[in-house]
Every structure is written in C-alpha cells, then in structure tokens.
Write a protein that holds these residues in place. Structure first.
Motif, PDB file in Angstrom:
ATOM      1  N   ASP A 108    -117.762  16.700-145.177  1.00 43.30           N
ATOM      2  CA  ASP A 108    -117.263  16.041-146.380  1.00 43.30           C
ATOM      3  C   ASP A 108    -116.469  14.792-146.024  1.00 43.30           C
ATOM      4  O   ASP A 108    -116.570  13.766-146.706  1.00 43.30           O
ATOM      5  CB  ASP A 108    -116.380  16.998-147.182  1.00 43.30           C
ATOM      6  N   ARG A 109    -115.680  14.865-144.974  1.00 42.07           N
ATOM      7  CA  ARG A 109    -114.860  13.704-144.585  1.00 42.07           C
ATOM      8  C   ARG A 109    -115.747  12.512-144.231  1.00 42.07           C
ATOM      9  O   ARG A 109    -115.489  11.375-144.644  1.00 42.07           O
ATOM     10  CB  ARG A 109    -113.964  14.084-143.404  1.00 42.07           C
ATOM     11  N   ILE A 110    -116.826  12.756-143.470  1.00 43.36           N
ATOM     12  CA  ILE A 110    -117.746  11.672-143.100  1.00 43.36           C
ATOM     13  C   ILE A 110    -118.410  11.088-144.343  1.00 43.36           C
ATOM     14  O   ILE A 110    -118.542   9.865-144.485  1.00 43.36           O
ATOM     15  CB  ILE A 110    -118.802  12.191-142.104  1.00 43.36           C
ATOM     16  N   PHE A 128    -120.621   2.066-129.231  1.00 46.40           N
ATOM     17  CA  PHE A 128    -120.587   2.960-130.383  1.00 46.40           C
ATOM     18  C   PHE A 128    -121.965   3.575-130.578  1.00 46.40           C
ATOM     19  O   PHE A 128    -122.959   2.856-130.718  1.00 46.40           O
ATOM     20  CB  PHE A 128    -120.195   2.150-131.627  1.00 46.40           C
ATOM     21  N   THR A 129    -122.026   4.896-130.548  1.00 51.02           N
ATOM     22  CA  THR A 129    -123.271   5.605-130.806  1.00 51.02           C
ATOM     23  C   THR A 129    -123.378   5.868-132.300  1.00 51.02           C
ATOM     24  O   THR A 129    -122.604   6.654-132.859  1.00 51.02           O
ATOM     25  CB  THR A 129    -123.314   6.940-130.036  1.00 51.02           C
ATOM     26  N   VAL A 130    -124.316   5.202-132.942  1.00 51.27           N
ATOM     27  CA  VAL A 130    -124.411   5.267-134.402  1.00 51.27           C
ATOM     28  C   VAL A 130    -125.105   6.558-134.837  1.00 51.27           C
ATOM     29  O   VAL A 130    -126.113   6.962-134.276  1.00 51.27           O
ATOM     30  CB  VAL A 130    -125.160   4.039-134.948  1.00 51.27           C
ATOM     31  N   GLN A 131    -124.528   7.182-135.851  1.00 54.24           N
ATOM     32  CA  GLN A 131    -125.082   8.400-136.440  1.00 54.24           C
ATOM     33  C   GLN A 131    -125.498   8.110-137.886  1.00 54.24           C
ATOM     34  O   GLN A 131    -125.617   6.963-138.287  1.00 54.24           O
ATOM     35  CB  GLN A 131    -124.015   9.513-136.393  1.00 54.24           C
ATOM     36  N   THR A 132    -125.743   9.152-138.641  1.00 51.52           N
ATOM     37  CA  THR A 132    -125.906   9.033-140.090  1.00 51.52           C
ATOM     38  C   THR A 132    -124.966  10.031-140.747  1.00 51.52           C
ATOM     39  O   THR A 132    -124.571  11.009-140.099  1.00 51.52           O
ATOM     40  CB  THR A 132    -127.370   9.316-140.543  1.00 51.52           C
ATOM     41  N   PRO A 133    -124.561   9.798-142.004  1.00 47.26           N
ATOM     42  CA  PRO A 133    -125.146   8.831-142.919  1.00 47.26           C
ATOM     43  C   PRO A 133    -124.766   7.385-142.604  1.00 47.26           C
ATOM     44  O   PRO A 133    -123.683   7.122-142.093  1.00 47.26           O
ATOM     45  CB  PRO A 133    -124.577   9.244-144.279  1.00 47.26           C
ATOM     46  N   GLN A 134    -125.716   6.501-142.929  1.00 46.62           N
ATOM     47  CA  GLN A 134    -125.457   5.077-142.964  1.00 46.62           C
ATOM     48  C   GLN A 134    -125.399   4.711-144.433  1.00 46.62           C
ATOM     49  O   GLN A 134    -126.290   5.077-145.208  1.00 46.62           O
ATOM     50  CB  GLN A 134    -126.538   4.315-142.208  1.00 46.62           C
ATOM     51  N   GLY A 183    -117.288   9.111-136.791  1.00 53.77           N
ATOM     52  CA  GLY A 183    -118.141  10.237-137.137  1.00 53.77           C
ATOM     53  C   GLY A 183    -117.630  11.497-136.474  1.00 53.77           C
ATOM     54  O   GLY A 183    -116.443  11.810-136.532  1.00 53.77           O
ATOM     55  N   SER A 184    -118.521  12.222-135.816  1.00 56.65           N
ATOM     56  CA  SER A 184    -118.125  13.448-135.138  1.00 56.65           C
ATOM     57  C   SER A 184    -119.100  13.736-134.002  1.00 56.65           C
ATOM     58  O   SER A 184    -120.308  13.531-134.150  1.00 56.65           O
ATOM     59  CB  SER A 184    -118.128  14.622-136.128  1.00 56.65           C
ATOM     60  N   TYR A 185    -118.573  14.237-132.890  1.00 56.68           N
ATOM     61  CA  TYR A 185    -119.457  14.624-131.783  1.00 56.68           C
ATOM     62  C   TYR A 185    -120.325  15.824-132.167  1.00 56.68           C
ATOM     63  O   TYR A 185    -121.346  16.075-131.535  1.00 56.68           O
ATOM     64  CB  TYR A 185    -118.636  14.924-130.534  1.00 56.68           C
ATOM     65  N   ASP A 186    -119.920  16.560-133.191  1.00 54.28           N
ATOM     66  CA  ASP A 186    -120.751  17.670-133.686  1.00 54.28           C
ATOM     67  C   ASP A 186    -121.933  17.186-134.528  1.00 54.28           C
ATOM     68  O   ASP A 186    -122.898  17.927-134.731  1.00 54.28           O
ATOM     69  CB  ASP A 186    -119.924  18.625-134.555  1.00 54.28           C
ATOM     70  N   ASN A 187    -121.857  15.970-135.027  1.00 55.20           N
ATOM     71  CA  ASN A 187    -122.854  15.457-135.966  1.00 55.20           C
ATOM     72  C   ASN A 187    -124.124  15.023-135.217  1.00 55.20           C
ATOM     73  O   ASN A 187    -124.572  13.876-135.299  1.00 55.20           O
ATOM     74  CB  ASN A 187    -122.259  14.297-136.766  1.00 55.20           C
TER      75      ASN A 187
END
Length: 231
Positions: A114-116, A159-165, A205-209
């Motif tokens: 939710d935070r992300i 920076f390692t990009v994740q999603t959501p973008q 983001g998060s390393y878990d994501n």
C-alpha cells in the motif's frame, strides 16, 4: 472526479520460468501469483479501478479463475496483450475512461505494498511521472567487448527500477501514442516518458518487491511469504 487506475500487465509467457503455464498462474501458498498482484490494488481505497492485460487466449481463464473466483470487483476490463510489452500497455491505456493517475504494474510482482502504491499516486500528482525501485546491493561494473571490466559505477547513484510505474494519464497516453507512430522499442514505461523529454521521479520501493521470472525466484517468493506473512 477523475479515477486512479491500476493497469496490471500479465500478457507475457515467461519463457525463463521453463514451465508449461504462464508464470502469473503458478501458485504460491495456494493462490496464483497474479491473485496477489491484483489483490493489493483491489483492497487499496485510493485505487478506483483496475484493467488487466492478458494474452488473448487466456482472457476467459483470467475472467473465470482470477477475477470472478476471487471477487475482484475493481477489475472493470480485461484487454488483450500486444506483440511487445509496450503494445500491451498501450492497449490498456486506450480503454481507460476519465483517468487521473495510472499505475502500470507487472502481474508477476506479488509483493507490492500500500505504501508503494500511495507514494506512486502522490508523486504522480506532484511530478507527472514516477517509479519505485531500490539501490542495487551489488557492485555494478561495465564490461568491455573483450570481457574485461573497464569501469565501476557509483552504487549510490544507481537505481533498480521496479513497478508500479505511475503517471499522469494524459502524459503517458500521449507518449505511448507517439511511440507507436515512431515504431521505437523500449523495455519499460519510464523510458517511454523519458524518450519524449519528461522527467521521472524515483522513489523508494522495496527489496521484497521482486519480479518472479525464473524458478529460483519462486523459492525467494516462498521465503518472503513465510517471513512477512503476506495475505
């Protein structure tokens, strides 16, 4: 009042998983990976609607075995994926109605929080375009053609990009429309925005994501569930 949409992309075949089914339908803790990816957006009060992108031959399966089975009422449409990821995203963007912010998320990332999500909406409203991600844990080097390292990059600048973008809808729709006309290929939606001169804000983001891509990722995912007890 305009709505905040999540576009969840689950049209890829995931060849690196080396399994006979789409990786998003592999079960973890008794439920498909895609269930978890949709569930967080579905439960978040400031995400109004969800559009799911699936392979054309999997649309009916997604409708019956994911959306209806788990009562995901916020999923308003399921659209067919395209040849490339950017085509799949554009197919979804074209059906959004009265959209404020759109959060584009990988169906194979079940550990978004939710935070992300809420930070993505906040920074999209502030800057127009943003993406979550993390600083890489490993030292990153540039490898030359002959196989030797010739430069070590400064890790704190990477920076390692994740999603959501996440984007202002009009901004990212216009960029995707122009990209389709230019026939340029990109790997993610931040690149689409940047290609046409837009700045993208990067937030934590998060390393878990993680994105579940290979069989080894399934082991990591199971451990994340055990440690954090994701629902």
């Amino acid at each position: 009042m305009k709505s905040n949409y999540a576009v969840i992309v689950a049209a890829g075949k995931g060849k690196r998983m080396k399994m006979p089914i789409n990786k998003q339908f592999i079960c973890i803790q008794g439920k498909p990976i895609l269930y978890y990816s949709i569930s967080v957006f579905s439960k978040n009060p400031i995400v109004d609607k969800i559009v799911l992108v699936c392979a054309e031959d999997e649309i009916e399966y997604c409708k019956q075995e994911i959306v209806k089975k788990y009562d995901f009422n916020k999923v308003v449409k399921i659209v067919s994926g395209g040849k490339e990821r950017q085509d799949s995203v554009f197919n979804a963007l074209k059906v959004l109605e009265n959209c404020n912010v759109v959060l584009i998320h990988d169906g194979a990332r079940p550990f978004v929080t939710d935070r992300i999500i809420e930070d993505g909406i906040k920074y999209s409203n502030m800057y127009g375009a943003c993406a979550c991600g993390v600083v890489p844990k490993d030292t990153i080097k540039i490898k030359g053609k002959e196989g030797f390292s010739y430069k070590t990059l400064e890790r704190k600048e990477l920076f390692t990009v994740q999603t959501p973008q996440c984007f202002n809808y009009d901004l990212i729709y216009d960029c995707h429309k122009k990209l389709a006309n230019n026939k340029v290929q990109v790997t993610d939606d931040t690149t689409v925005a940047e290609y046409f001169g837009n700045r993208v804000y990067l937030y934590e983001g998060s390393y878990d994501n993680i994105k579940i891509t290979t069989p080894e990722d399934l082991i990591i995912a199971e451990n994340i569930f055990k440690i954090h007890k994701y629902i």
